[in-house]
Every structure is written in C-alpha cells, then in structure tokens.
Design a protein around this motif. Structure first.
Motif, PDB file in Angstrom:
ATOM      1  N   LEU A  45       0.818  -1.217   0.000  1.00 45.91           N
ATOM      2  CA  LEU A  45       0.000   0.000   0.000  1.00 45.91           C
ATOM      3  C   LEU A  45       0.850   1.265   0.000  1.00 45.91           C
ATOM      4  CD1 LEU A  45      -2.764  -0.798   2.662  1.00 45.91           C
ATOM      5  CD2 LEU A  45      -2.881  -1.126   0.178  1.00 45.91           C
TER       6      LEU A  45
ATOM      7  N   HIS B   8       5.099  -1.257   2.994  1.00 44.95           N
ATOM      8  CA  HIS B   8       4.036  -1.629   3.936  1.00 44.95           C
ATOM      9  C   HIS B   8       2.878  -2.252   3.164  1.00 44.95           C
ATOM     10  CE1 HIS B   8       5.983   0.674   7.177  1.00 44.95           C
ATOM     11  NE2 HIS B   8       6.191   1.611   6.267  1.00 44.95           N
ATOM     12  N   ARG B   9       2.567  -3.482   3.483  1.00 41.63           N
ATOM     13  CA  ARG B   9       1.443  -4.177   2.867  1.00 41.63           C
ATOM     14  C   ARG B   9       0.182  -3.991   3.705  1.00 41.63           C
ATOM     15  NH1 ARG B   9       2.739  -7.804  -1.147  1.00 41.63           N
ATOM     16  NH2 ARG B   9       5.003  -8.092  -1.474  1.00 41.63           N
ATOM     17  N   GLY B  10      -0.952  -4.169   3.062  1.00 37.31           N
ATOM     18  CA  GLY B  10      -2.193  -4.051   3.813  1.00 37.31           C
ATOM     19  C   GLY B  10      -3.414  -4.215   2.937  1.00 37.31           C
TER      20      GLY B  10
ATOM     21  N   GLY C 269      -1.883  -0.015  12.922  1.00 39.11           N
ATOM     22  CA  GLY C 269      -2.063   0.212  11.499  1.00 39.11           C
ATOM     23  C   GLY C 269      -3.490   0.213  10.996  1.00 39.11           C
TER      24      GLY C 269
ATOM     25  N   LYS D 271      -6.146  -1.365   7.001  1.00 39.77           N
ATOM     26  CA  LYS D 271      -5.254  -2.074   7.921  1.00 39.77           C
ATOM     27  C   LYS D 271      -3.913  -2.296   7.254  1.00 39.77           C
ATOM     28  CE  LYS D 271      -3.585  -5.036  11.053  1.00 39.77           C
ATOM     29  NZ  LYS D 271      -3.105  -4.620  12.395  1.00 39.77           N
ATOM     30  N   CYS D 272      -2.845  -1.791   7.871  1.00 38.99           N
ATOM     31  CA  CYS D 272      -1.485  -2.102   7.431  1.00 38.99           C
ATOM     32  C   CYS D 272      -1.016  -3.329   8.196  1.00 38.99           C
ATOM     33  CB  CYS D 272      -0.556  -0.913   7.666  1.00 38.99           C
ATOM     34  SG  CYS D 272      -0.796   0.403   6.465  1.00 38.99           S
ATOM     35  N   ASP D 273      -0.554  -4.323   7.467  1.00 36.89           N
ATOM     36  CA  ASP D 273      -0.246  -5.611   8.081  1.00 36.89           C
ATOM     37  C   ASP D 273       0.799  -5.515   9.176  1.00 36.89           C
ATOM     38  OD1 ASP D 273      -2.047  -6.762   6.364  1.00 36.89           O
ATOM     39  OD2 ASP D 273      -0.548  -7.570   4.991  1.00 36.89           O
TER      40      ASP D 273
ATOM     41  N   ALA E 281       2.085   4.554   7.781  1.00 36.57           N
ATOM     42  CA  ALA E 281       1.647   4.036   6.485  1.00 36.57           C
ATOM     43  C   ALA E 281       0.130   4.067   6.375  1.00 36.57           C
ATOM     44  CB  ALA E 281       2.163   2.615   6.288  1.00 36.57           C
ATOM     45  N   ALA E 282      -0.560   3.767   7.466  1.00 38.48           N
ATOM     46  CA  ALA E 282      -2.019   3.808   7.452  1.00 38.48           C
ATOM     47  C   ALA E 282      -2.518   5.224   7.201  1.00 38.48           C
ATOM     48  CB  ALA E 282      -2.570   3.267   8.767  1.00 38.48           C
TER      49      ALA E 282
ATOM     50  N   ALA F 290      -2.166   5.864   3.459  1.00 41.68           N
ATOM     51  CA  ALA F 290      -3.200   5.137   2.729  1.00 41.68           C
ATOM     52  C   ALA F 290      -4.561   5.807   2.902  1.00 41.68           C
ATOM     53  CB  ALA F 290      -3.254   3.690   3.208  1.00 41.68           C
TER      54      ALA F 290
END
Length: 336
Positions: A6, A19-21, A261, A277-279, A285-286, A289
C-alpha cells in the motif's frame, strides 16, 4: 492471500521500506466501491471505532442528562493527546456525573503529546488515567452507566450492561457477528471485537449517512459526527493526523485512528465508509493510505488540494533536512 503493498518509504531515490495491507470502501448497504487486499480477514479495529462505541452515551440519555456539550461528545470519540484541554474536558464529564478520575478503569500512561508530558514531569506531576488517550471514551462509558442506573465498577468487562450495549451497537452498524471467539482486550481494558474491514467500512457509511439505522440511532450518530467536526482538536490534538485532516476538510470527512495500522474514515457526501489495515501495524503508512483514499473519492478539487502533504509526507532528519518521503502505491489503478 498476501496483501499488496500500500505504501513505500523512500530515502533518496530508493525504496527503503514497504508496507502491505488492505483497504475497503463501502456504502451503507455494504457494496464495495474499492477493495484492495483481503477485506474479509477479521482485524481488531481498536480505537478506530470510538465514535460507534459512543452512541450509547446519547441513546441512553446520558449526554442530555449530564449536559454534555460538543467538546465532551468529541472527546468521547477521541484518542486524545493528553493535553491540558483534553484532561480538563474528561474531568468535566466525570464531574457532571458525580464522579472523579478514580472511577476510570483505563489505566494510566503519560500524555501522547510530548510537550504536555514534559510539562507534567517538570511540575512534579504523575501520569494518571485521565491522561490516557482513551479517558474521554471511558468518561462516556461512566456517564452512560450512571444514566442506565447500573454499577460503574467493572464497566470495562464484556458482561457489563454498558459493554453489552456497545456490542449490540457495533453489530447493528457493521453487520458483523461479534461472538466470544473474536473478542479480546483492548489497551484500555475494554473489549475489542475483530471484524472484517468490509464490515467496518459499511459501519462507518451507516454512521455518517444514517442509512440502515433506526431514526433515533441515526440522530445520535449525526450528533456525534457534528461534535467531532466542530471540535477536531478534541478528537486527537495538536499536530495529529485526525485533527489536521478534519480541520482541512470540515464536515466533508470523518477520520479516526485505531492502533496497529488501522484507520477508519467516512465521506458523508459520497456515502462511503473507509477501513484500512497495514499488516505490519505501521501507523504512518495507514495515514498515507487513508489520505490517498480520501483524495481519490473527494469530488472537490479544493478538498483534494488540501491533502498532498498527507498523501506524500516528507521525511526529515533531526537537523530538519528532507531525506525522503512516503508514497501510496496502486490506489489509482484499482477499479471502483
């Protein structure tokens, strides 16, 4: 299912971190306008749903009985910084119900707002429960308990009448089944219920539109949202993302941080709720996004022009030198 990236963190011209999510944008009927990643995986929304948890404060009659104004209602929805104005508002809420800070069961921590924490330490003071970022929410729970005529002690327990009412409200707005197996304990000791991002997004769409809610609940939701719009500083505090975005966008957006997140938001004019939601639990990062999603769905160019500093915030070192930035990834390419 592996969630996509994300947000990227750049230092110089290279990506330093990723950052994944997942992201869900839904209307009050649950129809998804945007879905990125696994939006059906249950997540703990934590503090992102404080505005929903505050609905019984109005529905029980507590807000009117104790003469709570818009500042108090906004603080009931807040993850505040523990600044002096936040503390005073929480103390005022408790006093209206004939209580004091000893009734709070949220636990103590130093103010999140560092200048306030430093001032408290310099004065020889100690961190108390009233400095907890959740003390406004807890003061609201206590006022609700008093209005319901039930015991205030143990108001954080899942079996307490206040928490049973909160659970019912959450199920009504989100449509999620909140069974004991998805219940855990939040940082402030109240129950936190895991639910899919898609359900959270639907819940916030209902919260800001009133669609799918009983008339009195819709009125209560509108009253809470108006209080937050009028008093965004009470929802978070000086320099905080939630406060600054709502100051910039006014009634056109509602934004609330969670933890680990999670962010929830809503766009009343578009009728959309947003859940992110950031994993890896990264709040920064959230925030990026969330800003990217808001920018995508806002229709006013003036509103979108207020968001670039949140969509691509610069990173500076201790000397104030710009060393990089954060940037959202893939939001423009996702289908509506």
């Amino acid at each position: 299912m592996s969630n996509p990236i994300l947000v990227e963190v750049l230092r110089g011209g290279l990506v330093e971190s990723r950052h994944r999510g997942a992201v869900a944008v839904a209307d009050a009927a649950g129809r998804l306008a945007l879905s990125i990643g696994d939006v059906e995986r249950p997540v703990y929304p934590r503090s992102a749903i404080k505005a929903l948890q505050a609905l019984p404060l109005i529905e029980s009659g507590a807000a009117d009985r104790f003469g709570l104004g818009t500042e108090e209602l906004a603080l009931a929805c807040a993850s505040h910084g523990g600044e002096s104005g936040h503390v005073a508002t929480a103390e005022r809420m408790l006093a209206r119900a004939g209580l004091d800070v000893s009734a709070l069961e949220c636990g103590a921590h130093w103010p999140i707002h560092q200048p306030s924490a430093q001032a408290l330490a310099r004065s020889g003071g100690q961190a108390g429960a009233v400095h907890n970022n959740c003390s406004g929410k807890h003061s609201g729970f206590l006022c609700t308990a008093c209005a319901m005529g039930v015991a205030t002690a143990g108001y954080v327990k899942p079996e307490h009448p206040v928490q049973r009412e909160v659970r019912s409200v959450l199920e009504n707005l989100t449509g999620a089944a909140l069974t004991p197996d998805v219940c855990a304990v939040d940082g402030c000791s109240v129950p936190t219920w895991a639910m899919p991002l898609a359900a959270l997004a639907r819940g916030f769409a209902r919260f800001v539109t009133g669609q799918g809610l009983a008339p009195e609940r819709a009125k209560a939701a509108a009253r809470l949202r108006a209080a937050c719009v009028e008093n965004p500083w009470h929802v978070a505090g000086t320099g905080r993302f939630c406060t600054e975005v709502m100051q910039a966008l006014g009634a056109r957006a509602f934004v609330k941080t969670g933890a680990e997140g999670v962010y929830c938001a809503a766009l009343p004019e578009q009728g959309f709720g947003i859940a992110i939601k950031c994993d890896d639990g990264a709040g920064r990062a959230a925030e990026v996004a969330t800003a990217a999603v808001l920018s995508r769905f806002l229709t006013s160019g003036e509103d979108r022009a207020a968001l670039p500093r949140f969509v691509r915030p610069r990173l500076r070192n201790w000397n104030g030198i710009t060393v990089g930035e954060l940037r959202p990834v893939g939001f423009d390419e996702q289908p509506h």
